[in-house]
Motif scaffolding. Structure first.
Motif, PDB file in Angstrom:
ATOM      1  N   THR A  26       0.831  -1.209   0.000  1.00 55.78           N
ATOM      2  CA  THR A  26       0.000   0.000   0.000  1.00 55.78           C
ATOM      3  C   THR A  26       0.863   1.255   0.000  1.00 55.78           C
ATOM      4  OG1 THR A  26      -1.783  -1.132   1.183  1.00 55.78           O
ATOM      5  CG2 THR A  26      -1.793   1.270   1.229  1.00 55.78           C
ATOM      6  N   GLY A  27       1.929   1.241   0.801  1.00 54.44           N
ATOM      7  CA  GLY A  27       2.847   2.379   0.821  1.00 54.44           C
ATOM      8  C   GLY A  27       3.513   2.604  -0.519  1.00 54.44           C
ATOM      9  N   ALA A  28       3.930   1.511  -1.157  1.00 54.40           N
ATOM     10  CA  ALA A  28       4.552   1.629  -2.473  1.00 54.40           C
ATOM     11  C   ALA A  28       3.552   2.192  -3.488  1.00 54.40           C
ATOM     12  CB  ALA A  28       5.066   0.264  -2.920  1.00 54.40           C
ATOM     13  N   TYR A  29       2.303   1.741  -3.409  1.00 53.73           N
ATOM     14  CA  TYR A  29       1.251   2.192  -4.326  1.00 53.73           C
ATOM     15  C   TYR A  29       1.017   3.698  -4.197  1.00 53.73           C
ATOM     16  CZ  TYR A  29      -3.408   2.350  -6.510  1.00 53.73           C
ATOM     17  OH  TYR A  29      -4.487   2.642  -7.297  1.00 53.73           O
ATOM     18  N   ILE A  30       0.955   4.178  -2.940  1.00 50.78           N
ATOM     19  CA  ILE A  30       0.743   5.609  -2.707  1.00 50.78           C
ATOM     20  C   ILE A  30       1.918   6.422  -3.252  1.00 50.78           C
ATOM     21  CG2 ILE A  30       0.545   7.390  -0.928  1.00 50.78           C
ATOM     22  CD1 ILE A  30      -1.006   5.375   0.757  1.00 50.78           C
ATOM     23  N   LYS A  31       3.146   5.943  -3.030  1.00 50.46           N
ATOM     24  CA  LYS A  31       4.323   6.647  -3.540  1.00 50.46           C
ATOM     25  C   LYS A  31       4.318   6.703  -5.066  1.00 50.46           C
ATOM     26  CE  LYS A  31       7.870   6.158   0.041  1.00 50.46           C
ATOM     27  NZ  LYS A  31       9.238   5.662   0.324  1.00 50.46           N
ATOM     28  N   MET A  32       3.912   5.612  -5.694  1.00 45.84           N
ATOM     29  CA  MET A  32       3.884   5.574  -7.165  1.00 45.84           C
ATOM     30  C   MET A  32       2.818   6.509  -7.724  1.00 45.84           C
ATOM     31  SD  MET A  32       4.555   1.477  -7.690  1.00 45.84           S
ATOM     32  CE  MET A  32       4.408   1.479  -9.489  1.00 45.84           C
ATOM     33  N   LEU A  33       1.646   6.559  -7.076  1.00 45.34           N
ATOM     34  CA  LEU A  33       0.599   7.487  -7.505  1.00 45.34           C
ATOM     35  C   LEU A  33       1.071   8.935  -7.389  1.00 45.34           C
ATOM     36  CD1 LEU A  33      -2.630   5.941  -5.906  1.00 45.34           C
ATOM     37  CD2 LEU A  33      -2.072   6.020  -8.342  1.00 45.34           C
ATOM     38  N   SER A  34       1.717   9.241  -6.268  1.00 40.19           N
ATOM     39  CA  SER A  34       2.194  10.613  -6.050  1.00 40.19           C
ATOM     40  C   SER A  34       3.266  10.989  -7.057  1.00 40.19           C
ATOM     41  CB  SER A  34       2.743  10.752  -4.627  1.00 40.19           C
ATOM     42  OG  SER A  34       1.740  10.491  -3.674  1.00 40.19           O
TER      43      SER A  34
END
Length: 237
Positions: A26-34
């Motif tokens: 989930t953390g990786a997903y948020i970083k990639m979206l940002s």
């Protein structure tokens, strides 16, 4: 349009989207979206993404599936680009609306200035003509004074000035001379009506080609008729 620093976060959609992900994913997903929001895309390489956003390990397949390969070879989350386009469209609409309001204001100001300048020119012309003949100085001075007083209109809006100017031109075309006394009386009556009714009366009379000013039916406030709309006979000024 400059890049927006923020995007809408739809909590319910996001929670559905991360089902099955671990906290790390989930953390990786948020970083990639940002990162996509800031740079417009992500490289199509797990190792490069890992270094770019400082992950402990490369993104998992469940995270990578959230990003599609585009025609230019870069990765993008489709929902993120939809949100971006909505922001751009909304900003463009607001800009167009603001420009439209500004242009209307400039046109109204220009019309008011034109009417003002025409009024000054008419006064100057009358003033200069009064000095051409000594024998008629007294009578022309009196006429100029009455004319100047008549040009002090009861309402300053561009709409009223336009319709009053059209009315005077209409009377000239009809060869129905508008004397200073008649002009003052008409302006006084229009003043008593209030600006909205006065403009409506001028517009109604011009449309019908009359040489007198008539109010349209139902022109008076309803309150004078105990709540019942009563047809009001045409009233000539």
């Amino acid at each position: 349009m400059s890049k927006s620093p923020a995007f809408q976060f739809y909590a319910a959609d996001f929670m559905i989207g991360i089902m099955g992900m671990s906290d790390e994913e989930t953390g990786a997903y948020i970083k990639m979206l940002s990162t996509q929001w800031l740079h417009g895309s992500l490289p199509n390489c797990k190792k490069t993404i890992k270094k770019m956003i400082n992950l402990r390990k490369v993104p998992s397949e469940i995270v990578m599936r959230k990003f599609a390969i585009c025609d230019d070879g870069f990765l993008r989350n489709e929902r993120m680009e939809t949100v971006r386009q909505k922001q751009i469209t909304y900003a463009d609409t607001m800009k167009k609306n603001a420009n439209s309001r500004w242009n209307k204001k400039k046109e109204a100001d220009a019309l008011a200035m034109q009417m003002h300048n025409e009024s000054i020119c008419r006064n100057d012309a009358l003033h200069s003509s009064s000095s051409t003949s000594t024998s008629t100085t007294t009578s022309k001075t009196k006429y100029n004074k009455e004319r100047a007083e008549a040009l002090v209109l009861p309402f300053d809006s561009a709409d009223f000035k336009l319709f009053w100017s059209n009315w005077e031109q209409h009377r000239k075309e009809k060869k129905a001379k508008l004397t200073p006394t008649a002009r003052n009386q008409q302006l006084e009556k229009l003043k008593d009506m209030g600006e909205h009714r006065a403009i409506a009366a001028l517009k109604h009379s011009l449309a019908n080609g009359w040489t007198g000013i008539f109010e349209p039916e139902r022109a008076k406030p309803n309150g004078q008729h105990k709540g019942i709309e009563e047809q009001i006979p045409l009233r000539r000024l």
